[in-house]
Scaffold this motif. Structure first.
Motif, PDB file in Angstrom:
ATOM      1  N   GLU A 465       0.347 -10.842   0.219  1.00  0.00           N
ATOM      2  CA  GLU A 465      -0.077  -9.553   0.774  1.00  0.00           C
ATOM      3  C   GLU A 465       1.066  -8.541   0.699  1.00  0.00           C
ATOM      4  OE1 GLU A 465      -2.772  -8.192   2.109  1.00  0.00           O
ATOM      5  OE2 GLU A 465      -4.122  -9.752   2.833  1.00  0.00           O
ATOM      6  N   LEU A 466       2.260  -8.967   1.080  1.00  0.00           N
ATOM      7  CA  LEU A 466       3.413  -8.065   1.038  1.00  0.00           C
ATOM      8  C   LEU A 466       3.745  -7.660  -0.397  1.00  0.00           C
ATOM      9  CD1 LEU A 466       5.949  -9.383   3.694  1.00  0.00           C
ATOM     10  CD2 LEU A 466       4.945  -7.111   3.587  1.00  0.00           C
ATOM     11  N   ILE A 467       3.663  -8.608  -1.304  1.00  0.00           N
ATOM     12  CA  ILE A 467       3.975  -8.307  -2.710  1.00  0.00           C
ATOM     13  C   ILE A 467       2.931  -7.353  -3.294  1.00  0.00           C
ATOM     14  CG2 ILE A 467       4.077  -9.343  -5.012  1.00  0.00           C
ATOM     15  CD1 ILE A 467       5.401 -11.778  -3.589  1.00  0.00           C
ATOM     16  N   GLN A 468       1.670  -7.547  -2.941  1.00  0.00           N
ATOM     17  CA  GLN A 468       0.632  -6.613  -3.399  1.00  0.00           C
ATOM     18  C   GLN A 468       0.870  -5.215  -2.838  1.00  0.00           C
ATOM     19  OE1 GLN A 468      -3.274  -8.210  -2.532  1.00  0.00           O
ATOM     20  NE2 GLN A 468      -2.779 -10.179  -3.468  1.00  0.00           N
ATOM     21  N   ALA A 469       1.319  -5.165  -1.567  1.00  0.00           N
ATOM     22  CA  ALA A 469       1.622  -3.871  -0.962  1.00  0.00           C
ATOM     23  C   ALA A 469       2.788  -3.201  -1.680  1.00  0.00           C
ATOM     24  CB  ALA A 469       1.948  -4.060   0.518  1.00  0.00           C
ATOM     25  N   LEU A 470       3.792  -3.974  -2.030  1.00  0.00           N
ATOM     26  CA  LEU A 470       4.939  -3.425  -2.753  1.00  0.00           C
ATOM     27  C   LEU A 470       4.521  -2.935  -4.133  1.00  0.00           C
ATOM     28  CD1 LEU A 470       8.007  -2.949  -2.791  1.00  0.00           C
ATOM     29  CD2 LEU A 470       8.245  -5.246  -3.781  1.00  0.00           C
ATOM     30  N   ALA A 471       3.679  -3.706  -4.807  1.00  0.00           N
ATOM     31  CA  ALA A 471       3.199  -3.284  -6.130  1.00  0.00           C
ATOM     32  C   ALA A 471       2.424  -1.979  -6.040  1.00  0.00           C
ATOM     33  CB  ALA A 471       2.322  -4.386  -6.741  1.00  0.00           C
ATOM     34  N   LEU A 472       1.686  -1.808  -4.950  1.00  0.00           N
ATOM     35  CA  LEU A 472       0.897  -0.582  -4.766  1.00  0.00           C
ATOM     36  C   LEU A 472       1.799   0.640  -4.698  1.00  0.00           C
ATOM     37  CD1 LEU A 472      -1.880   0.784  -4.058  1.00  0.00           C
ATOM     38  CD2 LEU A 472      -1.268   0.379  -1.654  1.00  0.00           C
ATOM     39  N   VAL A 473       2.870   0.581  -3.900  1.00  0.00           N
ATOM     40  CA  VAL A 473       3.697   1.773  -3.690  1.00  0.00           C
ATOM     41  C   VAL A 473       4.747   1.962  -4.783  1.00  0.00           C
ATOM     42  CG1 VAL A 473       3.369   1.978  -1.216  1.00  0.00           C
ATOM     43  CG2 VAL A 473       5.134   0.459  -2.079  1.00  0.00           C
ATOM     44  N   THR A 474       5.091   0.910  -5.513  1.00  0.00           N
ATOM     45  CA  THR A 474       6.053   1.098  -6.601  1.00  0.00           C
ATOM     46  C   THR A 474       5.377   1.607  -7.866  1.00  0.00           C
ATOM     47  OG1 THR A 474       5.867  -1.246  -7.187  1.00  0.00           O
ATOM     48  CG2 THR A 474       7.680  -0.615  -5.745  1.00  0.00           C
ATOM     49  N   GLY A 475       4.111   1.283  -8.045  1.00  0.00           N
ATOM     50  CA  GLY A 475       3.364   1.840  -9.172  1.00  0.00           C
ATOM     51  C   GLY A 475       4.012   1.566 -10.513  1.00  0.00           C
ATOM     52  N   ALA A 537       5.680  10.538  -3.950  1.00  0.00           N
ATOM     53  CA  ALA A 537       5.542  10.152  -2.547  1.00  0.00           C
ATOM     54  C   ALA A 537       4.121  10.352  -2.049  1.00  0.00           C
ATOM     55  CB  ALA A 537       6.532  10.935  -1.693  1.00  0.00           C
ATOM     56  N   LEU A 538       3.533  11.503  -2.386  1.00  0.00           N
ATOM     57  CA  LEU A 538       2.169  11.794  -1.932  1.00  0.00           C
ATOM     58  C   LEU A 538       1.149  10.884  -2.606  1.00  0.00           C
ATOM     59  CD1 LEU A 538       2.297  15.704  -1.774  1.00  0.00           C
ATOM     60  CD2 LEU A 538       2.330  14.076   0.135  1.00  0.00           C
ATOM     61  N   ARG A 539       1.414  10.560  -3.869  1.00  0.00           N
ATOM     62  CA  ARG A 539       0.503   9.655  -4.570  1.00  0.00           C
ATOM     63  C   ARG A 539       0.533   8.277  -3.898  1.00  0.00           C
ATOM     64  NH1 ARG A 539       2.977   9.090  -9.078  1.00  0.00           N
ATOM     65  NH2 ARG A 539       2.318  11.104  -9.889  1.00  0.00           N
ATOM     66  N   ILE A 544      -2.100   4.205  -0.445  1.00  0.00           N
ATOM     67  CA  ILE A 544      -2.103   3.357   0.757  1.00  0.00           C
ATOM     68  C   ILE A 544      -3.370   3.625   1.571  1.00  0.00           C
ATOM     69  CG2 ILE A 544      -0.955   2.947   2.968  1.00  0.00           C
ATOM     70  CD1 ILE A 544       1.702   3.598   1.500  1.00  0.00           C
ATOM     71  N   GLY A 545      -3.704   4.901   1.753  1.00  0.00           N
ATOM     72  CA  GLY A 545      -4.899   5.244   2.521  1.00  0.00           C
ATOM     73  C   GLY A 545      -6.167   4.696   1.896  1.00  0.00           C
ATOM     74  N   LYS A 546      -6.267   4.773   0.557  1.00  0.00           N
ATOM     75  CA  LYS A 546      -7.470   4.286  -0.132  1.00  0.00           C
ATOM     76  C   LYS A 546      -7.556   2.763  -0.129  1.00  0.00           C
ATOM     77  CE  LYS A 546      -7.800   8.231  -3.313  1.00  0.00           C
ATOM     78  NZ  LYS A 546      -7.667   8.665  -4.721  1.00  0.00           N
ATOM     79  N   SER A 547      -6.395   2.110  -0.212  1.00  0.00           N
ATOM     80  CA  SER A 547      -6.394   0.646  -0.313  1.00  0.00           C
ATOM     81  C   SER A 547      -6.579  -0.045   1.021  1.00  0.00           C
ATOM     82  CB  SER A 547      -5.080   0.169  -0.965  1.00  0.00           C
ATOM     83  OG  SER A 547      -4.939   0.701  -2.261  1.00  0.00           O
ATOM     84  N   TYR A 548      -6.243   0.649   2.129  1.00  0.00           N
ATOM     85  CA  TYR A 548      -6.341   0.040   3.447  1.00  0.00           C
ATOM     86  C   TYR A 548      -7.126   0.963   4.393  1.00  0.00           C
ATOM     87  CZ  TYR A 548      -2.556  -2.872   1.603  1.00  0.00           C
ATOM     88  OH  TYR A 548      -1.790  -3.728   0.839  1.00  0.00           O
ATOM     89  N   SER A 550      -9.455   0.574   6.518  1.00  0.00           N
ATOM     90  CA  SER A 550      -9.825   0.119   7.868  1.00  0.00           C
ATOM     91  C   SER A 550      -8.651   0.140   8.838  1.00  0.00           C
ATOM     92  CB  SER A 550     -10.402  -1.300   7.810  1.00  0.00           C
ATOM     93  OG  SER A 550      -9.433  -2.213   7.312  1.00  0.00           O
ATOM     94  N   ILE A 551      -7.434   0.136   8.327  1.00  0.00           N
ATOM     95  CA  ILE A 551      -6.277   0.063   9.228  1.00  0.00           C
ATOM     96  C   ILE A 551      -5.319   1.231   9.065  1.00  0.00           C
ATOM     97  CG2 ILE A 551      -6.323  -2.449   9.438  1.00  0.00           C
ATOM     98  CD1 ILE A 551      -4.085  -2.578   7.352  1.00  0.00           C
ATOM     99  N   VAL A 552      -5.498   2.052   8.034  1.00  0.00           N
ATOM    100  CA  VAL A 552      -4.585   3.164   7.766  1.00  0.00           C
ATOM    101  C   VAL A 552      -5.304   4.489   7.974  1.00  0.00           C
ATOM    102  CG1 VAL A 552      -3.300   4.384   5.949  1.00  0.00           C
ATOM    103  CG2 VAL A 552      -3.061   1.907   6.205  1.00  0.00           C
ATOM    104  N   SER A 553      -4.630   5.404   8.639  1.00  0.00           N
ATOM    105  CA  SER A 553      -5.123   6.772   8.792  1.00  0.00           C
ATOM    106  C   SER A 553      -3.995   7.730   8.420  1.00  0.00           C
ATOM    107  CB  SER A 553      -5.567   7.037  10.235  1.00  0.00           C
ATOM    108  OG  SER A 553      -5.830   8.418  10.419  1.00  0.00           O
ATOM    109  N   LEU A 554      -4.310   8.741   7.610  1.00  0.00           N
ATOM    110  CA  LEU A 554      -3.333   9.752   7.206  1.00  0.00           C
ATOM    111  C   LEU A 554      -3.488  11.033   8.017  1.00  0.00           C
ATOM    112  CD1 LEU A 554      -3.532   9.343   3.311  1.00  0.00           C
ATOM    113  CD2 LEU A 554      -2.043   8.149   4.936  1.00  0.00           C
ATOM    114  N   GLU A 555      -4.340  11.008   9.017  1.00  0.00           N
ATOM    115  CA  GLU A 555      -4.649  12.226   9.767  1.00  0.00           C
ATOM    116  C   GLU A 555      -3.413  12.801  10.448  1.00  0.00           C
ATOM    117  OE1 GLU A 555      -7.556  13.629  13.467  1.00  0.00           O
ATOM    118  OE2 GLU A 555      -7.904  11.703  12.460  1.00  0.00           O
ATOM    119  N   ARG A 556      -2.628  11.956  11.090  1.00  0.00           N
ATOM    120  CA  ARG A 556      -1.453  12.480  11.798  1.00  0.00           C
ATOM    121  C   ARG A 556      -0.395  12.968  10.805  1.00  0.00           C
ATOM    122  NH1 ARG A 556       0.887   8.998  16.463  1.00  0.00           N
ATOM    123  NH2 ARG A 556       1.181   7.466  14.814  1.00  0.00           N
TER     124      ARG A 556
END
Length: 813
Positions: A465-475, A537-539, A544-548, A550-556
């Motif tokens: 899970e952590l490695i998939q998360a890292l792959a997501l943000v490193t692109g 950074a914005l991408r 992150i918002g699209k992939s998660y 149910s648990i992530v909100s970008l509203e704030r």
């Protein structure tokens, strides 16, 4: 025995004491040994094994032994075959089945060494029973090795021997003992098994052997002799009945190869030495000294950070080479443990034996058998030979190799790969290990995350899970190869000390040792400009918002985005946005974004943070923070949990306490007091004790001219904490220690001083081993920061911020 040794014997003594007829036991005497020989003296224990297995095999081929399926090899079940035992049985045509009880390499509390023993050498009775029921008529013997040399010299309990005997009797199969360390095994039973504390060693030995149909023994072990071996079986017992006439056949073979059964090729002197040794080895004082010396050896290794299979056995200490090379990316077929033994004898003159993948022929075994092979190196302790000074020298040598384990060579077999007992005769060549990183940023970071995940006690799913998360943000940039040197012409991330765009952190609970693993990274621009950095950074944020969802909100974040991401760059900008992900067993990935309050200029950082707090409805919290800010305090970072649960989502502000050295008593006292004044769970004394420990010998010196890194404070607000924050203090330890070895000494000393649990201290050692790729004394930088967070009830966590060192360690100050 005393009369014989003193020379006070005569003919009458021999006639009435020794040369008498006897039968019904393991040693027939007089005419009964001539008619039904069952006791055979031999030059070595392996000769006894050869004699036993070859003769059994020949008789089975002729229809003896009640072996029903003559077209398939007969099986021998054991808790663990010593190398020569297994080889002799295999050469004789037997199918070997090893059933050591599960849990051999399970952790054992070091504090319980000498206090408790869980008999890891036991035969797995459940597996044995299942095999016997599934293979009726195929098993010719159950062989219990005491102590279990296959399983790191671990003892076997009396209850287990009794259980094995019961299984054997039920299935009409003879139970034999490989009794090389019978006295040491008896001592473990006396010391650690219920019901035996008041029994003598001799009584325990007698009970152990009462369950057996026969045994082999090397008299060079618990016979305390220079040579000799014995094979014997119970007169007219089950073994003698199944293999009718085997005694005469054994005697015939013995005379052909080893001499008559009355001396077996041994001199009178050696026979006397073995006879005396068999009495002396059961001496309580001798056994206590023997076992205690081995325990002390193991404990000294553990105290120096070297993992041993624990609790230690009776005659040897076994290094756990999986733990020794943890984090070094060694595969079992690399035979790195052999490389270790080569280095040990080459540099220090110490001979040890690999007892793992090479010795047990991992590369030649079927896949299903490989998992049974432990990865160990054996340090046998000769009896009455080594002093404490010898042990200390050996510990120092092992520690030195452990500290530079990343450079210990692997080994390849150059000859004798398929030889029986190849560890005696094969040729091997050491092969240097390539220290270079030959992978992408994501590949290398994933490797390190997996090791850290193991070190923190996560399961494989959490690591992925952590490695998939890292792959997501490193692109895309994460797929680029790590260069040999940092490219300073491009954007240099300040996420990590060495310019790598990733950093790891591990939070450890001082009480329980439980840990949480996180990574911090900065999305890198494909083109070197501020606009592209913001775009990356914005991408990452959107991904992150699209992939998660149910648990992530970008509203704030959207509410304060304009404050931290201006359209143009400024020279003092440290970052566009960093992203952090932590893994929670109950909640999964937990995302956070870090932003730069200096976006509108360093002079506007306080105003920017104030406005952000206001927009997020935390005006009261900000007033607490602003009331603490002195003329040399600067708002340095702002972070926001990207959580959909607004009650738990945190807002954090980081304050740099500049204008003085971090080892200044005055600065430390001021920071501690600030935390205690607004954080309900903060204790000023604990904060000062932490800072003093991290500063080491430099604490309290006048270092103001050095202008090294400042202390950081972090204040976290959430719906749960109300208006009062949770405070964390951060010490920039890499700026105040010459190398990481010194940092480790400080952290270890601090954890001991505050009474942290053994689990917490072991967790720190494991985490550091997972992170490092070089000797700690080679430089500084693996440790970047160490922090202290105080929680309700006096609970405290320390977080280690670890640099991946993709571009090597930092130099001197």
């Amino acid at each position: 025995m005393d009369k014989v040794l003193a020379g006070k014997t005569d003919v009458a003594f021999y006639q009435t004491k020794l040369l008498v007829s006897s039968k019904g036991g393991f040693v027939n005497g007089g005419r009964h040994q001539l008619e039904r020989p069952n006791f055979f003296i031999l030059p070595q224990g392996r000769c006894a094994e050869t004699l036993l297995f070859s003769t059994m095999s020949a008789m089975i081929a002729e229809g003896y032994g009640s072996h029903l399926e003559h077209d398939k090899p007969a099986a021998i079940i054991s808790n663990g075959f010593f190398d020569t035992t297994g080889a002799n049985a295999a050469v004789a045509g037997f199918n070997l089945q090893t059933f050591t009880q599960p849990g051999l390499t399970d952790p054992f509390p070091s504090a319980l060494i000498g206090v408790k023993n869980n008999f890891k050498g036991n035969l797995d009775l459940a597996a044995t029973k299942a095999y016997l029921e599934a293979n009726p008529g195929k098993v010719s013997m159950i062989l219990v090795t005491i102590t279990n040399n296959w399983a790191a010299a671990q003892p076997v309990s009396m209850a287990n021997i009794r259980g094995a005997a019961s299984l054997a009797k039920f299935h009409s199969i003879p139970l034999f003992l490989d009794a090389c360390r019978f006295a040491e095994n008896a001592y473990f039973i006396q010391r650690y098994e219920d019901g035996y504390a008041d029994k003598s060693i001799a009584d325990i030995v007698q009970e152990m052997f009462s369950y057996a149909e026969g045994f082999t023994i090397s008299l060079k072990k618990d016979g305390l002799a220079n040579m000799g071996g014995v094979l014997c079986f119970r007169d007219q017992g089950l073994f003698a009945q199944r293999y009718e006439g085997i005694g005469m056949l054994l005697k015939e073979r013995q005379i052909l190869c080893y001499g008559n059964d009355s001396y077996g090729g041994m001199s009178g002197r050696d026979l006397m030495a073995a006879s005396a040794g068999l009495y002396q080895v059961t001496d309580q004082a001798y056994l206590c000294h023997r076992i205690t010396q081995v325990q002390s050896f193991a404990q000294k290794l553990q105290a120096n950070g070297v993992a041993v299979l624990s609790p230690p056995g009776g005659h040897a200490v076994y290094l756990d080479m999986d733990q020794f090379f943890f984090g070094c990316n060694r595969k079992l077929e690399d035979f790195a443990a052999v490389g270790f033994t080569i280095e040990l004898i080459k540099k220090y003159g110490i001979r040890a034996a690999e007892a793992g993948p090479f010795g047990w022929a991992y590369d030649l075994k079927p896949i299903e058998e490989r998992s049974k092979i432990p990865n160990l190196v054996r340090f046998a302790v000769p009896r009455h030979v080594y002093s404490d000074e010898h042990i200390d020298y050996t510990v120092a040598a092992i520690k030195d190799l452990y500290e530079r384990r990343h450079t210990v060579p692997n080994a390849v077999i150059t000859r004798g790969k398929h030889m029986k007992l190849r560890h005696f005769s094969a040729g091997l060549k050491p092969v240097a290990v390539d220290q270079a990183i030959n992978d992408s940023f994501l590949g290398e970071a994933s490797r390190q995350l997996r090791h850290l995940s193991t070190a923190t006690g996560q399961d494989a799913a959490a690591a992925e899970e952590l490695i998939q998360a890292l792959a997501l943000v490193t692109g895309e940039w994460g797929k680029t190869a790590v260069p040999k040197q940092l490219d300073t012409t491009r954007w240099t991330s300040s996420v990590s000390n060495d310019g790598s765009a990733v950093e790891y952190s591990v939070s450890i609970d001082q009480g329980t040792g439980k840990a949480e693993l996180r990574f911090l990274t900065e999305a890198q621009p494909l083109e070197n400009s501020w606009a592209h950095l913001v775009e990356a950074a914005l991408r990452a944020n959107q991904d992150i918002g699209k992939s998660y969802p149910s648990i992530v909100s970008l509203e704030r974040f959207d509410a304060i985005r304009d404050l931290f991401l201006p359209p143009s760059s400024r020279r003092e900008m440290k970052l566009a946005a960093w992203h952090s992900c932590a893994w929670s067993t109950s909640k999964g990935p937990q995302w956070k974004i870090y932003l730069d309050p200096c976006a509108a200029g360093k002079e506007s950082a306080t105003q920017t943070a104030r406005e952000a707090f206001s927009r997020l409805g935390l005006d009261t919290g900000w007033r607490l923070i602003e009331g603490l800010l002195g003329p040399n305090d600067h708002v340095i970072y702002f972070s926001l949990d990207l959580a959909s649960n607004t009650e738990e989502a945190r807002v954090k502000v980081y304050i740099a306490h500049g204008g003085a050295d971090a080892t200044s008593r005055a600065v430390v006292a001021e920071v501690a007091q600030k935390h205690a004044s607004i954080c309900p769970d903060a204790d000023a004394f604990e904060i000062q004790r932490f800072f003093a420990a991290m500063a080491g010998d430099e604490f309290g010196r006048d270092n103001s001219s050095n202008r090294r890194k400042s202390l950081f404070s972090c204040f976290a607000f959430s719906g749960k904490t109300g208006e009062r924050p949770v405070g964390t203090v951060h010490f920039p330890v890499d700026a105040y220690a010459a190398d990481d070895a010194e940092v480790k000494r400080r952290v270890d000393g601090y954890l001991i001083d505050v009474g942290a649990s053994v689990a917490a201290r072991e967790r720190y050692a494991m985490v550091l081993a997972a992170a490092q790729r070089r000797p700690l004394s080679d430089g500084r930088g693996i440790h970047a920061w160490v922090s202290l967070k105080q929680r309700a009830g006096g609970k405290m966590d320390n977080t280690l911020y670890l640099c991946p060192e993709m571009f090597g360690p930092r130099g001197a100050f």
